[in-house]
Design a protein around this motif. Sequence first.
Motif, PDB file in Angstrom:
ATOM      1  N   LEU A   1       0.827  -1.200   0.000  1.00  0.00           N
ATOM      2  CA  LEU A   1       0.000   0.000   0.000  1.00  0.00           C
ATOM      3  C   LEU A   1       0.863   1.252   0.000  1.00  0.00           C
ATOM      4  N   ILE A   2       0.540   2.188  -0.872  1.00  0.00           N
ATOM      5  CA  ILE A   2       1.274   3.441  -0.940  1.00  0.00           C
ATOM      6  C   ILE A   2       0.291   4.588  -0.924  1.00  0.00           C
ATOM      7  N   VAL A   3       0.806   5.767  -0.666  1.00  0.00           N
ATOM      8  CA  VAL A   3      -0.039   6.953  -0.581  1.00  0.00           C
ATOM      9  C   VAL A   3      -0.177   7.620  -1.934  1.00  0.00           C
ATOM     10  N   SER A   4       0.870   7.597  -2.741  1.00  0.00           N
ATOM     11  CA  SER A   4       0.851   8.223  -4.062  1.00  0.00           C
ATOM     12  C   SER A   4       1.801   7.461  -4.961  1.00  0.00           C
ATOM     13  N   PRO A   5       1.765   7.693  -6.296  1.00  0.00           N
ATOM     14  CA  PRO A   5       2.658   6.960  -7.185  1.00  0.00           C
ATOM     15  C   PRO A   5       4.132   7.173  -6.879  1.00  0.00           C
ATOM     16  N   GLY A   6       4.498   8.282  -6.269  1.00  0.00           N
ATOM     17  CA  GLY A   6       5.892   8.519  -5.939  1.00  0.00           C
ATOM     18  C   GLY A   6       6.782   8.575  -7.161  1.00  0.00           C
ATOM     19  N   LEU A   7       6.307   9.189  -8.230  1.00  0.00           N
ATOM     20  CA  LEU A   7       7.064   9.230  -9.465  1.00  0.00           C
ATOM     21  C   LEU A   7       8.167  10.266  -9.374  1.00  0.00           C
ATOM     22  N   VAL A   8       9.327   9.918  -9.898  1.00  0.00           N
ATOM     23  CA  VAL A   8      10.470  10.815  -9.864  1.00  0.00           C
ATOM     24  C   VAL A   8      10.548  11.587 -11.172  1.00  0.00           C
ATOM     25  N   PRO A   9      11.397  12.626 -11.268  1.00  0.00           N
ATOM     26  CA  PRO A   9      11.468  13.436 -12.481  1.00  0.00           C
ATOM     27  C   PRO A   9      11.758  12.610 -13.725  1.00  0.00           C
ATOM     28  N   ALA A  10      11.262  13.101 -14.855  1.00  0.00           N
ATOM     29  CA  ALA A  10      11.322  12.332 -16.106  1.00  0.00           C
ATOM     30  C   ALA A  10      12.739  11.942 -16.489  1.00  0.00           C
ATOM     31  N   GLN A  11      13.703  12.852 -16.359  1.00  0.00           N
ATOM     32  CA  GLN A  11      15.060  12.553 -16.776  1.00  0.00           C
ATOM     33  C   GLN A  11      15.640  11.404 -15.954  1.00  0.00           C
TER      34      GLN A  11
ATOM     35  N   VAL B   1      -7.841   5.601  -5.460  1.00  0.00           N
ATOM     36  CA  VAL B   1      -9.167   5.111  -5.851  1.00  0.00           C
ATOM     37  C   VAL B   1      -9.797   4.429  -4.638  1.00  0.00           C
ATOM     38  N   SER B   2     -10.996   4.876  -4.279  1.00  0.00           N
ATOM     39  CA  SER B   2     -11.682   4.346  -3.094  1.00  0.00           C
ATOM     40  C   SER B   2     -11.993   2.857  -3.261  1.00  0.00           C
TER      41      SER B   2
ATOM     42  N   GLY C   1     -10.481   3.161 -16.485  1.00  0.00           N
ATOM     43  CA  GLY C   1     -11.066   4.265 -15.747  1.00  0.00           C
ATOM     44  C   GLY C   1     -11.593   3.842 -14.391  1.00  0.00           C
ATOM     45  N   ALA C   2     -11.799   4.827 -13.533  1.00  0.00           N
ATOM     46  CA  ALA C   2     -12.404   4.611 -12.222  1.00  0.00           C
ATOM     47  C   ALA C   2     -13.814   5.191 -12.233  1.00  0.00           C
ATOM     48  N   GLU C   3     -14.690   4.609 -11.428  1.00  0.00           N
ATOM     49  CA  GLU C   3     -16.067   5.107 -11.359  1.00  0.00           C
ATOM     50  C   GLU C   3     -16.056   6.544 -10.852  1.00  0.00           C
ATOM     51  N   PRO C   4     -16.657   7.487 -11.587  1.00  0.00           N
ATOM     52  CA  PRO C   4     -16.608   8.900 -11.176  1.00  0.00           C
ATOM     53  C   PRO C   4     -17.517   9.183  -9.987  1.00  0.00           C
ATOM     54  N   HIS C   5     -17.076  10.123  -9.154  1.00  0.00           N
ATOM     55  CA  HIS C   5     -17.864  10.544  -7.996  1.00  0.00           C
ATOM     56  C   HIS C   5     -18.140  12.051  -8.018  1.00  0.00           C
ATOM     57  N   THR C   6     -17.592  12.742  -9.004  1.00  0.00           N
ATOM     58  CA  THR C   6     -17.796  14.183  -9.135  1.00  0.00           C
ATOM     59  C   THR C   6     -18.224  14.502 -10.556  1.00  0.00           C
ATOM     60  N   ALA C   7     -18.773  15.691 -10.761  1.00  0.00           N
ATOM     61  CA  ALA C   7     -19.233  16.094 -12.096  1.00  0.00           C
ATOM     62  C   ALA C   7     -18.062  16.298 -13.047  1.00  0.00           C
ATOM     63  N   ASN C   8     -16.933  16.767 -12.516  1.00  0.00           N
ATOM     64  CA  ASN C   8     -15.749  17.031 -13.331  1.00  0.00           C
ATOM     65  C   ASN C   8     -14.651  16.032 -12.986  1.00  0.00           C
ATOM     66  N   LEU C   9     -14.082  15.413 -14.016  1.00  0.00           N
ATOM     67  CA  LEU C   9     -13.063  14.402 -13.781  1.00  0.00           C
ATOM     68  C   LEU C   9     -11.862  14.956 -13.028  1.00  0.00           C
ATOM     69  N   ASN C  10     -11.512  16.220 -13.298  1.00  0.00           N
ATOM     70  CA  ASN C  10     -10.327  16.770 -12.631  1.00  0.00           C
ATOM     71  C   ASN C  10     -10.581  17.159 -11.178  1.00  0.00           C
ATOM     72  N   ASP C  11     -11.794  16.892 -10.675  1.00  0.00           N
ATOM     73  CA  ASP C  11     -12.076  17.065  -9.255  1.00  0.00           C
ATOM     74  C   ASP C  11     -12.036  15.739  -8.501  1.00  0.00           C
ATOM     75  N   GLU C  12     -11.793  14.645  -9.216  1.00  0.00           N
ATOM     76  CA  GLU C  12     -11.759  13.337  -8.570  1.00  0.00           C
ATOM     77  C   GLU C  12     -10.548  13.224  -7.642  1.00  0.00           C
ATOM     78  N   ALA C  13     -10.698  12.422  -6.583  1.00  0.00           N
ATOM     79  CA  ALA C  13      -9.623  12.252  -5.605  1.00  0.00           C
ATOM     80  C   ALA C  13      -8.359  11.660  -6.235  1.00  0.00           C
ATOM     81  N   TYR C  14      -8.539  10.865  -7.291  1.00  0.00           N
ATOM     82  CA  TYR C  14      -7.400  10.203  -7.920  1.00  0.00           C
ATOM     83  C   TYR C  14      -6.756  11.032  -9.032  1.00  0.00           C
ATOM     84  N   TRP C  15      -7.273  12.242  -9.312  1.00  0.00           N
ATOM     85  CA  TRP C  15      -6.852  12.997 -10.492  1.00  0.00           C
ATOM     86  C   TRP C  15      -5.342  13.231 -10.532  1.00  0.00           C
TER      87      TRP C  15
END
Length: 340
Positions: free
Chosen positions: A10-20, A80-81, A112-126
């Motif tokens: 289990l992790i809190v976020s993807p933890g992605l490092v800079p592209a280079q 994602v819940s 995709g994940a099941e949406p819970h908000t009207a706008n996708l960019n407001d989703e918790a996973y955005w």
Amino acid sequence: MTVLLEKRRLIVSPGLVPAQQRREDKLGHPKNVDADLTIGLINNMPDSALKATERQFMRLLRQAAGDVRIDFHCFSLASVSRSQSAKGRIDGQYTDIAELDRLPIDGLIITGAEPHTANLNDEAYWRDLTDIIDWAKENTHSTIWSCLAAHAAVLYLDGIERKPLETKCSGVYDCASVSPHWLTDGLPSPFKVAHSRLNELRADELTANGYQLLSQLPRGGVNSFAKDFGSQFIFFQGHPEYEALSLEREYLRDIARFLAGERDRYPGIPVGYFDTGTELRLTAFALRAQNERRPALIAELPERTLREDIAMGAAATVMFRNWIGFLSARARAVSPEANL
């Protein structure tokens, strides 16, 4: 096909490092000696469809792989819940998404994940999803975006908003190729693909932003499209991975939600899916359900028979065989051995 499902922590976020740094790290990772390709599935589907989605994509890859050996990993966004049972499955059988930087991923499939908000960019996973989009551009040869994930990706990449449909697009549709592309080589025209969605992306907005339309539904709705972001991004508005009973399960779920008062409108019968006799029985049941709305009525649904010509999965096998071929060619082109 070699299949590997590693334990995911289990992790809190993807933890992605800079592209280079990602690019340099990836070049330093040796290939799995037992596999020709490493493919990941980031499975963000609702809990009820979690295992089915794993099964559908693994089945597709097995059917399409031929002699290609694939090291396959399942991931899920931690934002994602999930129910406790789904979390247990993910913790026990999925690879930690932070391991994307360790693994030499050739191709990704993102649902995709099941949406819970009207706008996708407001989703918790955005934020986590947009990190993955940026990562995939730099670190994969190709990424497939499925249904709602396709809508989210083009919103982030080019600001293209999905539009609500008057009625749900649900059924098995004849799709026609509209431009030559390696993904659709060998497909008949038309070919059948399942769709199940409440929104759409418009063809004119996609082409205006440099996307190549690959196939469309009879009335002009977009089925698949593509754009090169360094990685070849492939987008499906439909569900080519669906099995024969997938649409029936969704239809029965929507009926149950209507009878329980969880949705306002009774669902339409999936197009081109049930045989004529079943459609007549389901139409009669719909009238009864709207007059006698009560949850227990779901037990009295009539018997159902699918049409014989739905051909679920046939087109998907061809497209995924082409995708695996593309990944294999790209992997050979960049391997150290190819330059000896």
